[in-house]
Design an enzyme around this catalytic site. Sequence first.
Site, mmCIF file in Angstrom:
data_model
loop_
_atom_site.group_PDB
_atom_site.id
_atom_site.type_symbol
_atom_site.label_atom_id
_atom_site.label_comp_id
_atom_site.label_asym_id
_atom_site.label_seq_id
_atom_site.Cartn_x
_atom_site.Cartn_y
_atom_site.Cartn_z
ATOM 1 N N ALA A 1 0.874 -1.358 -0.169
ATOM 2 C CA ALA A 1 -0.018 -0.101 -0.015
ATOM 3 C C ALA A 1 0.961 1.167 -0.020
ATOM 4 C CB ALA A 1 -0.995 0.130 1.394
ATOM 5 N N GLY B 1 0.928 -5.493 0.397
ATOM 6 C CA GLY B 1 0.278 -5.730 -0.700
ATOM 7 C C GLY B 1 0.853 -6.078 -2.175
ATOM 8 N N GLU C 1 1.223 -9.879 -1.929
ATOM 9 C CA GLU C 1 -0.398 -10.214 -2.396
ATOM 10 C C GLU C 1 -0.617 -10.157 -3.690
ATOM 11 O OE1 GLU C 1 -1.932 -7.876 1.074
ATOM 12 O OE2 GLU C 1 -2.297 -9.724 2.059
ATOM 13 N N GLU D 1 3.191 -6.714 7.352
ATOM 14 C CA GLU D 1 1.767 -5.965 8.136
ATOM 15 C C GLU D 1 1.645 -6.170 9.539
ATOM 16 O OE1 GLU D 1 1.910 -7.733 5.521
ATOM 17 O OE2 GLU D 1 0.443 -6.888 3.844
HETATM 18 N N1 COA Z 1 4.276 3.817 0.206
HETATM 19 C C1 COA Z 1 4.554 5.106 -0.254
HETATM 20 N N2 COA Z 1 5.950 5.273 -0.504
HETATM 21 C C2 COA Z 1 7.072 4.336 -0.539
HETATM 22 C C3 COA Z 1 6.660 3.068 -0.044
HETATM 23 C C4 COA Z 1 5.157 2.838 0.310
HETATM 24 N N3 COA Z 1 4.675 1.425 0.738
HETATM 25 N N4 COA Z 1 7.766 2.469 -0.037
HETATM 26 C C5 COA Z 1 8.791 2.897 -0.332
HETATM 27 N N5 COA Z 1 8.068 4.224 -0.656
HETATM 28 C C6 COA Z 1 8.724 5.698 -0.818
HETATM 29 C C7 COA Z 1 9.780 6.210 0.084
HETATM 30 O O1 COA Z 1 9.149 6.679 1.160
HETATM 31 C C8 COA Z 1 10.816 6.954 -0.570
HETATM 32 O O2 COA Z 1 10.096 8.268 -0.969
HETATM 33 P P1 COA Z 1 10.878 9.582 -0.735
HETATM 34 O O3 COA Z 1 12.034 9.418 -1.764
HETATM 35 O O4 COA Z 1 9.963 10.529 -1.059
HETATM 36 O O5 COA Z 1 11.505 9.419 0.734
HETATM 37 C C9 COA Z 1 10.955 6.334 -1.775
HETATM 38 O O6 COA Z 1 9.944 5.446 -2.032
HETATM 39 C C10 COA Z 1 11.867 5.310 -1.925
HETATM 40 O O7 COA Z 1 12.271 4.476 -0.666
HETATM 41 P P2 COA Z 1 13.659 3.921 -0.344
HETATM 42 O O8 COA Z 1 13.117 3.134 1.026
HETATM 43 O O9 COA Z 1 14.437 4.823 -0.073
HETATM 44 O O10 COA Z 1 13.953 2.846 -1.328
HETATM 45 P P3 COA Z 1 14.784 1.452 -1.229
HETATM 46 O O11 COA Z 1 14.826 1.329 -2.916
HETATM 47 O O12 COA Z 1 15.926 1.671 -0.405
HETATM 48 O O13 COA Z 1 13.796 0.276 -0.666
HETATM 49 C C11 COA Z 1 11.711 -0.787 -0.446
HETATM 50 C C12 COA Z 1 12.692 0.028 -1.310
HETATM 51 C C13 COA Z 1 10.529 -1.338 -1.051
HETATM 52 C C14 COA Z 1 12.483 -2.310 -0.018
HETATM 53 C C15 COA Z 1 11.460 -0.041 0.907
HETATM 54 O O14 COA Z 1 11.179 1.235 0.440
HETATM 55 C C16 COA Z 1 10.502 -0.598 1.882
HETATM 56 O O15 COA Z 1 10.823 -1.425 2.562
HETATM 57 N N6 COA Z 1 9.431 0.179 1.684
HETATM 58 C C17 COA Z 1 8.272 -0.049 2.843
HETATM 59 C C18 COA Z 1 7.400 -1.434 2.177
HETATM 60 C C19 COA Z 1 6.283 -1.570 3.321
HETATM 61 O O16 COA Z 1 6.497 -1.844 4.511
HETATM 62 N N7 COA Z 1 5.159 -1.699 2.893
HETATM 63 C C20 COA Z 1 3.929 -1.663 3.547
HETATM 64 C C21 COA Z 1 3.201 -2.882 3.400
HETATM 65 S S1 COA Z 1 1.717 -3.090 4.325
#
Ligand code: COA
Length: 277
Positions: A83, A128, A131, A151
Site C-alpha cells: 500500500a 500488498g 499479495e 503487516e
Molecule cells: N508507500 C509509499 N511510498 C513508499 C513506499 C510505500 N509502501 N515504499 C517506499 N516508498 C517511498 C519512500 O518513502 C521513498 O520516498 P522519498 O524518496 O519521498 O523519501 C521512496 O519510495 C524510496 O524509498 P526507499 O526506502 O529509499 O527505497 P529503497 O529502494 O531503498 O527500498 C523498499 C525499497 C521497497 C525495500 C523500501 O522502500 C521499503 O521497505 N518500503 C516499505 C514497504 C512496506 O512496509 N510496505 C507496506 C506493506 S503493508
Amino acid sequence: MGGTGMSGTGAGGVGTAGAGTEWSIERFGPVERWTIQGEPRRNSLTMALLAEGAEHLRRAAADRALRVVVLSGAGQKAFCAGADLKERARMADAEVAAFHRGLKGFLTGLEALPQPVVAALNGAALGGGLELALACDLRIAAEGVEVGLPEVGLGIIPGAGGTQRLPRLVGVARAKELILTARRLGAAEALAMGLVSAVVPPARLGEEALALAARVARNAPVSLRQAKRAVDQGLHLPLAEALELENRLYQDCLPTRDRQEALRAFAEKRAPTFTGE
Ligand code: COA
C-alpha cells in the site's frame, strides 16, 4: 526480446493497449506485459492504480487473442512496495477500508482472469506487493529481491489474501513463520520454499518472464483456461467434488477444434496452430 520469439508492437511496444498513467501496457503477440509505473514511490498501490488496473482486467478478460499476462514493476528496486503508505497517512479509517476492499477486489479479479498471469518480481514485493504476486499463477524473481508480509509490524494483518494464499502455496507452518515474524526473505529462500519458481539475474528477468509466458501461450487457449480453473477452484473443494469439477472442465475441451488440430499436428509431425476454438 531475445529467445522469446516475440516482438513488441507499436512504438517500442509500449502503450499499445489503452494504457493510462499508472500502468504501461506492452503487447508481444499473444502476451501482454503490464508494468506498474510508480518507481519514485516504489510501485506502491494507490487508489488510481487499482481503478486503472480494474479497467485492464475487464479489457483482458474480453480479449480472445490475449493468452498470457506478465505483471511487473518499473525499475529494479521494487516490484511493488505494498500500500502507498504516504497516501494512507492522509486517509480516514473509512477510506482505508475502501482501499482495502478495492485491493481485495482487484486481486480476486486478477486471480480469476481466464488467462494465466506471470509475476516478474523485478524488486521488492512487500505486503500488498507480495499479495499481488500471490494472486498471479506463476512467479519468477530477479536475484537480490526481497519479499515479505510486514503487516503485523504495522498494526494490521495481511488483508488482501496474504493469510490465505501464502499458506496454500508454501504450507501453513512456513506461512505462519513469515506472517508472524514479519521478516523479509531473499530470492534464494523464496525459491527453496516454492514461493517463486525461478530466480534469474536482474538483467535477464524481462526476457525470462516473456519466455515463460511464450512457453505457456503456445498451448491451447481453452486448455489453459480450463486447467487454471481446475487447479484454482478444485483446491477449495473436497477431493470427490474436485475430481468431478476436473471431469467437467476436461469434457469442455473435447469438442474443441484445437484438440483435433493437436491430433493432426502430432500425426503430421509439426507444431499445432491453436485458435482458441
Ligand atoms: N508507500 C509509499 N511510498 C513508499 C513506499 C510505500 N509502501 N515504499 C517506499 N516508498 C517511498 C519512500 O518513502 C521513498 O520516498 P522519498 O524518496 O519521498 O523519501 C521512496 O519510495 C524510496 O524509498 P526507499 O526506502 O529509499 O527505497 P529503497 O529502494 O531503498 O527500498 C523498499 C525499497 C521497497 C525495500 C523500501 O522502500 C521499503 O521497505 N518500503 C516499505 C514497504 C512496506 O512496509 N510496505 C507496506 C506493506 S503493508
